[in-house]
Design a protein around this motif. Structure first.
Motif, PDB file in Angstrom:
ATOM      1  N   GLU A   1     -19.620   1.461  -0.062  1.00 58.11           N
ATOM      2  CA  GLU A   1     -18.742   1.734   1.082  1.00 58.11           C
ATOM      3  C   GLU A   1     -18.578   0.497   1.957  1.00 58.11           C
ATOM      4  O   GLU A   1     -17.465   0.163   2.386  1.00 58.11           O
ATOM      5  CB  GLU A   1     -19.301   2.893   1.902  1.00 58.11           C
ATOM      6  N   GLN A   2     -19.689  -0.188   2.218  1.00 60.62           N
ATOM      7  CA  GLN A   2     -19.625  -1.405   3.026  1.00 60.62           C
ATOM      8  C   GLN A   2     -18.853  -2.497   2.296  1.00 60.62           C
ATOM      9  O   GLN A   2     -18.068  -3.236   2.900  1.00 60.62           O
ATOM     10  CB  GLN A   2     -21.046  -1.898   3.350  1.00 60.62           C
TER      11      GLN A   2
ATOM     12  N   LYS B   1     -15.172  -1.862   2.546  1.00 65.67           N
ATOM     13  CA  LYS B   1     -14.706  -2.192   3.884  1.00 65.67           C
ATOM     14  C   LYS B   1     -14.473  -3.695   4.019  1.00 65.67           C
ATOM     15  O   LYS B   1     -13.447  -4.135   4.564  1.00 65.67           O
ATOM     16  CB  LYS B   1     -15.734  -1.725   4.915  1.00 65.67           C
TER      17      LYS B   1
ATOM     18  N   ASP C   1     -11.363  -4.817   2.146  1.00 63.36           N
ATOM     19  CA  ASP C   1     -10.146  -4.543   2.923  1.00 63.36           C
ATOM     20  C   ASP C   1      -9.936  -5.594   4.004  1.00 63.36           C
ATOM     21  O   ASP C   1      -8.795  -6.040   4.248  1.00 63.36           O
ATOM     22  CB  ASP C   1     -10.226  -3.150   3.549  1.00 63.36           C
ATOM     23  N   GLU C   2     -11.020  -6.000   4.668  1.00 60.83           N
ATOM     24  CA  GLU C   2     -10.909  -7.006   5.729  1.00 60.83           C
ATOM     25  C   GLU C   2     -10.464  -8.352   5.166  1.00 60.83           C
ATOM     26  O   GLU C   2      -9.649  -9.051   5.781  1.00 60.83           O
ATOM     27  CB  GLU C   2     -12.259  -7.147   6.439  1.00 60.83           C
TER      28      GLU C   2
END
Length: 256
Positions: free
Chosen positions: A225-226, A229, A232-233
């Motif tokens: 999950e991290q 994230k 995406d960044e």
């Protein structure tokens, strides 16, 4: 095609808002703001609220802007495409002066036709490893379809007023506004096709490198999950894209 003379753009903006240019030398410009422009740009609402409440005359600030990168260390605001101060000016134009209708000033005693020009100022923003903004000013004559680039610079040479002069009359447009905007859109897209693409290629290389490094870092770990994230960044930060935004525009009636 792009407005590359930022100093001229800024000078024209303040002159149009009745702000005297006290100095403009080698990319360093000092402007005496009016009360209206002080309110718009200097973030002093409480000062002006107090002044108006007391019924006394306020003192608008003087503003020094630097458009010459070699002078950027001098006292003042260094203004460039992408800078907060330039964005503030563009936002002010968007909020207060998005659309206008003006007529060429003519002193004549005979019937004189005025032709409608659709004028649009467009901001192009390049997003990627490096960010850049530029402004295009386009004019389209709505009778014969003639297009003019750097339209705002051309209009600076023409006296304009808010009402039509005596003995003048307007010519009805042959080109609808929607069709006119589509022609401008096509011109902007052709312009972008002709621009160098190295900035996008460099962004994609950096994007690939950052993603490779990230995957190596999370290899063998279960923090999916991290990782997603952060992916995406990285994509948001480096994936090259271009946005097009209309700043303002209007209809200008000119003798040709």
């Amino acid at each position: 095609m792009a407005i590359t003379n930022l100093n001229q753009f800024v000078q024209d903006y303040f002159i149009a808002h009745d702000c005297p240019i006290l100095e403009n030398t080698d990319g360093v410009m000092t402007i005496q703001l009016t009360e209206e422009m002080d309110l718009a740009l200097m973030n002093r609402p409480f000062y002006w609220h107090y002044i108006n409440k007391m019924g006394v005359t306020g003192r608008p600030f003087q503003l020094t802007l630097i458009t010459n990168p070699e002078k950027r260390e001098e006292k003042g605001d260094w203004i460039h495409f992408g800078s907060p101060r330039l964005q503030q000016i563009i936002n002010h134009l968007e909020e207060k002066e998005r659309y206008t209708k003006l007529f060429q000033t003519i002193d004549t005693k005979i019937n004189t036709p005025l032709y409608p020009w659709l004028v649009t100022n467009i901001k192009i923003s390049y997003h990627g490893k490096q960010k850049k903004d530029e402004v295009l000013s386009i004019g389209l004559q709505l009778v014969n379809g003639k297009m003019r680039l750097n339209m705002m610079e051309y209009l600076e040479t023409i006296p304009l007023q808010s009402s039509i002069a005596d003995y003048c009359f307007t010519i009805s447009p042959m080109i609808r506004l929607k069709s006119g905007f589509l022609r401008m859109e096509s011109l902007v897209l052709n312009y972008l096709d002709d621009q160098p693409k190295e900035w996008a290629e460099e962004s994609l290389i950096t994007l690939k490198e950052e993603l490779t490094t990230l995957h190596h870092f999370y290899e063998g770990m279960e923090e999916l999950e991290q990782m997603e994230k952060e992916i995406d960044e990285i994509n948001e930060r480096y994936e090259p894209n271009i946005t097009i935004h209309v700043i303002n525009g209007g209809i200008f009636y000119l003798i040709e």
